[in-house]
Design an enzyme around this catalytic site. Structure first.
Site: not given
Length: 490
Positions: A288, A335, A388
């Site tokens: 991430d 990401e 998200d």
């Protein structure tokens, strides 16, 4: 697992463990996790992506956990403990987190009374194998539960890890330490059973590793020199991101920042240990906020929002070189959403990490948009949306009418209702990997969203039920996975 397995076309499902059905407050590693592996495999999916599985803090965010190594006790399945003979029975359904915790304590007592020699030897082997993190974690957690304060507010001896204070704590909390060790043993034991079942069905487990670590965590307490902290453990500056698609004021995450010079001086021990754990849990790992390995957004510790931050160079190139030296080519996904510079892309490509493409971001800025399907590359993972994002149906229904018409026109005026046109677009992408959130394959609306960034309430609690899986859905998914060349190799 060889990372080369990411170099062919695959399809996967995105579903956090907590979103599985079940009698308890959250989905867990019990029988429903094995059922989900079977569902995925029967539909032709070969990846199951989930969120981080560590012990979350008060907000339940899996991206703020008390350890980067430990598993969350609420993810332990009770039914396997009954089968093991260590628990008499699970609480009557439905039961809450407190009831589950009490059941786990009873199961620990049952283990001490009834476990056979093989299980006891297994526990001893686990303690030896995991000593590089386990001792620090259980001591941190036991003191934290006792004090009910963040570690930098503990007495100086405990905060500074003075030998005498730690020795007294180990003696005082011996029974609790014994329980916490057993708890982690059971978590990893059940994880191994799930992982073995997934391998048998041809499903790779796809994890998620936040770049930063929670301030109030075992690792920051154990290795404060690796982080940008004051002498008393407070943060000088914190992590975040500048204003973006999700927030006009940016996001002030509050995590401590790394001291990259100290990480290098320790030969990156913190990251080598962390990667060792992740590769034990998962076949593939998403990192991430990959952007932060090239440069990170440094926010002053006393700032209320992330607007006041600045970009500061990071040491990711040297880190990934060291990790490849230790592990070989890593099965990592970067990401790389948001504003990505050429330097970030070069770092990702140097270490052969696929990036991410989000179709919900593709239709708002003309043909130059990098998320449009014709701009995808093979070294990418395409998503309809992530944890998200809104669900695809919710996203589409919330668009202004003109924007909906534009999406429909781009997708060829499809006859199917959303989310299926976007599901087809993801599966048909050139990207080697395509991941579909479970909410999208179930066709669910925006009230089934997993997380809304920048908000503190109502997140991370969504769960599906098997009643939402219509009789015709598996065949429909199987056909689409086959049609777009993502079926398992025979």
């Amino acid at each position: 697992m060889s990372p080369d397995l990411l170099d062919r076309r695959r399809a996967g499902l995105l579903l956090h463990l907590t979103s599985l059905p079940g009698a308890g407050p959250f989905g867990d590693l019990g029988w429903e996790a094995h059922n989900f592996v079977n569902f995925a495999a029967d539909c032709g999916f070969t990846l199951w992506q989930m969120l981080p599985v560590g012990p979350p803090q008060g907000s339940l965010s899996p991206y703020q956990t008390s350890s980067v190594h430990a598993g969350w006790d609420q993810l332990i399945g009770l039914d396997p403990l009954v089968q093991d003979g260590w628990l008499d029975a699970a609480p009557p359904a439905p039961y809450d987190a407190a009831a589950k915790s009490r059941a786990l304590r009873r199961a620990h007592g049952g283990f001490k009374q009834r476990a056979d020699d093989a299980a006891r030897r297994e526990l001893e082997a686990f303690c030896a194998e995991q000593a590089y993190w386990l001792d620090d974690y259980v001591l941190y957690q036991a003191i934290h539960d006792e004090r009910k304060l963040p570690w930098w507010q503990w007495p100086k001896g405990l905060r500074g890890r003075e030998s005498r204070a730690l020795g007294q704590a180990r003696k005082r909390l011996a029974d609790e330490l014994d329980y916490l060790i057993w708890e982690q043993f059971v978590f990893f034991r059940q994880w191994r059973a799930l992982h073995e079942h997934a391998r048998e069905r041809g499903v790779l487990l796809f994890g998620d590793m936040p770049i930063f670590v929670a301030h109030d965590s075992a690792e920051v307490w154990a290795r404060p020199g690796d982080f940008d902290l004051t002498d008393t453990g407070e943060t000088r500056n914190v992590a975040g991101v500048p204003p973006d698609y999700f927030s006009a004021t940016g996001q002030r995450w509050g995590n401590p920042l790394y001291r990259w010079d100290r990480l290098a001086a320790s030969d990156y021990k913190f990251w080598i240990d962390r990667m060792h754990t992740q590769l034990r849990l998962f076949d593939v790992v998403r990192i991430d906020h990959f952007r932060g390995f090239e440069s990170f957004w440094e926010v002053p510790g006393d700032a209320e929002t992330a607007i006041e931050g600045r970009w500061v160079p990071a040491g990711g190139d040297a880190l990934f070189a060291r990790l490849e030296q230790a592990f070989g080519r890593l099965p990592l996904v970067a990401e790389d959403l948001g504003v990505i510079t050429d330097a970030v892309t070069a770092l990702r490509k140097k270490y052969r990490m696929p990036g991410m493409k989000i179709l919900q971001f593709a239709f708002d800025s003309g043909p130059g948009n990098p998320y449009l399907p014709f701009r995808h590359s093979r070294d990418a993972v395409v998503y309809t949306g992530t944890h998200d994002n809104d669900t695809t149906r919710g996203w589409y229904e919330s668009l202004p009418e003109e924007a909906r018409r534009s999406v429909d026109e781009y997708l060829g005026l499809p006859g199917e209702d959303m989310p299926w046109p976007l599901v087809r677009t993801a599966l048909g992408s050139r990207a080697n990997l395509a991941i579909l959130p479970m909410q999208d394959v179930l066709g669910l609306g925006g009230d089934h969203r997993m997380n809304t960034p920048g908000t503190a309430q109502g997140n991370w609690v969504w769960r599906f039920t098997w009643q939402q899986v219509t009789p015709e859905l598996p065949a429909r998914l199987t056909r689409l996975v086959q049609l777009y060349g993502r079926a398992p190799a025979r």
